[in-house]
Design a protein around this motif. Structure first.
Motif, PDB file in Angstrom:
ATOM      1  N   ARG A   1     -60.802  22.676  -9.332  1.00  0.00           N
ATOM      2  CA  ARG A   1     -60.110  23.807  -9.970  1.00  0.00           C
ATOM      3  C   ARG A   1     -58.613  23.708  -9.772  1.00  0.00           C
ATOM      4  N   VAL A   2     -58.210  23.348  -8.566  1.00  0.00           N
ATOM      5  CA  VAL A   2     -56.780  23.259  -8.271  1.00  0.00           C
ATOM      6  C   VAL A   2     -56.102  22.257  -9.209  1.00  0.00           C
ATOM      7  N   PHE A   3     -56.767  21.125  -9.446  1.00  0.00           N
ATOM      8  CA  PHE A   3     -56.148  20.066 -10.245  1.00  0.00           C
ATOM      9  C   PHE A   3     -56.419  20.197 -11.739  1.00  0.00           C
ATOM     10  N   ARG A   4     -57.553  20.815 -12.067  1.00  0.00           N
ATOM     11  CA  ARG A   4     -57.925  20.885 -13.484  1.00  0.00           C
ATOM     12  C   ARG A   4     -57.948  22.306 -14.033  1.00  0.00           C
ATOM     13  N   LEU A   5     -57.913  23.312 -13.163  1.00  0.00           N
ATOM     14  CA  LEU A   5     -57.967  24.725 -13.556  1.00  0.00           C
ATOM     15  C   LEU A   5     -59.213  25.021 -14.378  1.00  0.00           C
ATOM     16  N   GLU A   6     -60.339  24.414 -13.980  1.00  0.00           N
ATOM     17  CA  GLU A   6     -61.597  24.627 -14.695  1.00  0.00           C
ATOM     18  C   GLU A   6     -62.438  25.728 -14.068  1.00  0.00           C
ATOM     19  N   CYS A   7     -62.129  26.107 -12.844  1.00  0.00           N
ATOM     20  CA  CYS A   7     -62.914  27.124 -12.149  1.00  0.00           C
ATOM     21  C   CYS A   7     -61.985  28.229 -11.711  1.00  0.00           C
ATOM     22  N   GLY A   8     -62.374  29.476 -11.907  1.00  0.00           N
ATOM     23  CA  GLY A   8     -61.534  30.606 -11.551  1.00  0.00           C
ATOM     24  C   GLY A   8     -61.245  30.653 -10.065  1.00  0.00           C
ATOM     25  N   PRO A   9     -60.196  31.375  -9.662  1.00  0.00           N
ATOM     26  CA  PRO A   9     -59.834  31.442  -8.243  1.00  0.00           C
ATOM     27  C   PRO A   9     -60.934  32.088  -7.411  1.00  0.00           C
ATOM     28  N   THR A  10     -61.335  31.390  -6.357  1.00  0.00           N
ATOM     29  CA  THR A  10     -62.355  31.937  -5.475  1.00  0.00           C
ATOM     30  C   THR A  10     -61.762  31.995  -4.076  1.00  0.00           C
ATOM     31  N   ARG A  11     -62.491  31.540  -3.067  1.00  0.00           N
ATOM     32  CA  ARG A  11     -61.943  31.581  -1.726  1.00  0.00           C
ATOM     33  C   ARG A  11     -60.940  30.455  -1.539  1.00  0.00           C
ATOM     34  N   ASP A  12     -59.918  30.725  -0.727  1.00  0.00           N
ATOM     35  CA  ASP A  12     -58.865  29.758  -0.502  1.00  0.00           C
ATOM     36  C   ASP A  12     -59.434  28.454   0.054  1.00  0.00           C
ATOM     37  N   LEU A  13     -58.868  27.352  -0.426  1.00  0.00           N
ATOM     38  CA  LEU A  13     -59.359  26.036  -0.017  1.00  0.00           C
ATOM     39  C   LEU A  13     -59.254  25.838   1.493  1.00  0.00           C
ATOM     40  N   ALA A  14     -58.216  26.380   2.103  1.00  0.00           N
ATOM     41  CA  ALA A  14     -58.069  26.257   3.560  1.00  0.00           C
ATOM     42  C   ALA A  14     -59.221  26.935   4.290  1.00  0.00           C
ATOM     43  N   ASP A  15     -59.673  28.078   3.778  1.00  0.00           N
ATOM     44  CA  ASP A  15     -60.806  28.773   4.392  1.00  0.00           C
ATOM     45  C   ASP A  15     -62.083  27.946   4.275  1.00  0.00           C
ATOM     46  N   LEU A  16     -62.264  27.318   3.116  1.00  0.00           N
ATOM     47  CA  LEU A  16     -63.443  26.484   2.925  1.00  0.00           C
ATOM     48  C   LEU A  16     -63.429  25.293   3.876  1.00  0.00           C
ATOM     49  N   ARG A  17     -62.269  24.688   4.047  1.00  0.00           N
ATOM     50  CA  ARG A  17     -62.180  23.552   4.957  1.00  0.00           C
ATOM     51  C   ARG A  17     -62.409  23.987   6.401  1.00  0.00           C
ATOM     52  N   ALA A  18     -61.958  25.183   6.744  1.00  0.00           N
ATOM     53  CA  ALA A  18     -62.226  25.701   8.087  1.00  0.00           C
ATOM     54  C   ALA A  18     -63.720  25.930   8.277  1.00  0.00           C
ATOM     55  N   ALA A  19     -64.376  26.436   7.233  1.00  0.00           N
ATOM     56  CA  ALA A  19     -65.824  26.630   7.302  1.00  0.00           C
ATOM     57  C   ALA A  19     -66.536  25.295   7.463  1.00  0.00           C
ATOM     58  N   ARG A  20     -66.057  24.260   6.770  1.00  0.00           N
ATOM     59  CA  ARG A  20     -66.664  22.929   6.895  1.00  0.00           C
ATOM     60  C   ARG A  20     -66.538  22.406   8.325  1.00  0.00           C
ATOM     61  N   ALA A  21     -65.370  22.584   8.921  1.00  0.00           N
ATOM     62  CA  ALA A  21     -65.175  22.115  10.296  1.00  0.00           C
ATOM     63  C   ALA A  21     -66.082  22.882  11.259  1.00  0.00           C
ATOM     64  N   ARG A  22     -66.195  24.176  11.038  1.00  0.00           N
ATOM     65  CA  ARG A  22     -67.045  25.000  11.917  1.00  0.00           C
ATOM     66  C   ARG A  22     -68.509  24.602  11.798  1.00  0.00           C
ATOM     67  N   LEU A  23     -68.957  24.383  10.584  1.00  0.00           N
ATOM     68  CA  LEU A  23     -70.354  24.030  10.354  1.00  0.00           C
ATOM     69  C   LEU A  23     -70.668  22.614  10.826  1.00  0.00           C
ATOM     70  N   THR A  24     -69.731  21.701  10.614  1.00  0.00           N
ATOM     71  CA  THR A  24     -69.940  20.324  11.056  1.00  0.00           C
ATOM     72  C   THR A  24     -70.173  20.265  12.563  1.00  0.00           C
ATOM     73  N   ALA A  25     -69.492  21.129  13.289  1.00  0.00           N
ATOM     74  CA  ALA A  25     -69.651  21.158  14.740  1.00  0.00           C
ATOM     75  C   ALA A  25     -71.005  21.694  15.160  1.00  0.00           C
ATOM     76  N   ARG A  26     -71.705  22.368  14.251  1.00  0.00           N
ATOM     77  CA  ARG A  26     -72.970  22.998  14.608  1.00  0.00           C
ATOM     78  C   ARG A  26     -74.186  22.262  14.061  1.00  0.00           C
ATOM     79  N   VAL A  27     -73.943  21.297  13.207  1.00  0.00           N
ATOM     80  CA  VAL A  27     -75.072  20.534  12.614  1.00  0.00           C
ATOM     81  C   VAL A  27     -75.463  19.384  13.540  1.00  0.00           C
TER      82      VAL A  27
END
Length: 201
Positions: free
Chosen positions: A175-201
């Motif tokens: 979405r950021v590069f192509r503007l094909e998807c409407g604004p949702t949660r901030d990319l930084a928040d998603l990356r933080a969620a990925r780091a948090r989840l990776t530590a728990r898997v």
């Protein structure tokens, strides 16, 4: 606001807007209970004058549901969202994006308030429907995917939540590069969620 209502009458569009804005600003400053009171009075008036399923009434009922949730009344907020979804399904159709939006918010609220297994079940079905009917890059589909990732994490389904977060990151980057998807949660928040989840898997 009271002066405007008296001058124009309680059913004038500007008076309705003023009462809605008053509820919004009460909520913004943390007076959630007062925001609910103002919003409830407005919705009651709109129900009586325009009907419970009039588009204007439904719009302000959505605001009421938001105020109820912020006031710590999730049961009432969920019930209001479900009722709005039923009304929209009757008037717009069950497959309409606005109907889907109300259903996913109600399902998400369940997950945020202890009903994680039921929330996962509902959001999984809604995500499949949204991807099929509106496409994987649709704004509502993106939101639904992120809601499901969040409640799966709350439910302890860390591996499945991580899969969804990775997909959401890919969609957000697209979405950021192509503007094909409407604004949702901030990319930084998603990356933080990925780091948090990776530590728990």
């Amino acid at each position: 606001m009271d002066h405007l209502v008296r001058a124009l009458g309680p059913d004038h569009p500007d008076a309705v807007t003023a009462r809605s804005h008053a509820a919004y600003w009460l909520s913004e400053r943390g007076d959630h209970a007062d925001a609910v009171l103002v919003s409830e009075a407005l919705v009651a008036r709109l129900r009586a004058t325009r009907g419970p399923n009039h588009p204007v009434t439904l719009r302000h009922r959505q605001s009421l549901a938001d105020h109820l949730a912020k006031d710590g009344r999730p049961g009432a907020a969920i019930a209001e969202r479900q009722d709005i979804a039923t009304a929209m399904a009757d008037s717009l159709g069950r497959d309409h994006p606005d109907t889907h939006a109300q259903l996913r918010i109600a399902a998400y609220l369940r997950g945020r308030n202890g009903q994680t297994a039921e929330s996962v079940r509902l959001l999984t079905a809604l995500l499949a429907q949204s991807e099929s009917r509106f496409g994987p890059k649709d704004y509502g589909t993106c939101v639904c995917r992120q809601y499901l990732a969040e409640v799966r994490e709350l439910n302890g389904d860390f591996a499945k939540a991580l899969q969804l977060v990775n997909r959401a990151i890919a969609e957000e980057e697209d979405r950021v590069f192509r503007l094909e998807c409407g604004p949702t949660r901030d990319l930084a928040d998603l990356r933080a969620a990925r780091a948090r989840l990776t530590a728990r898997v």
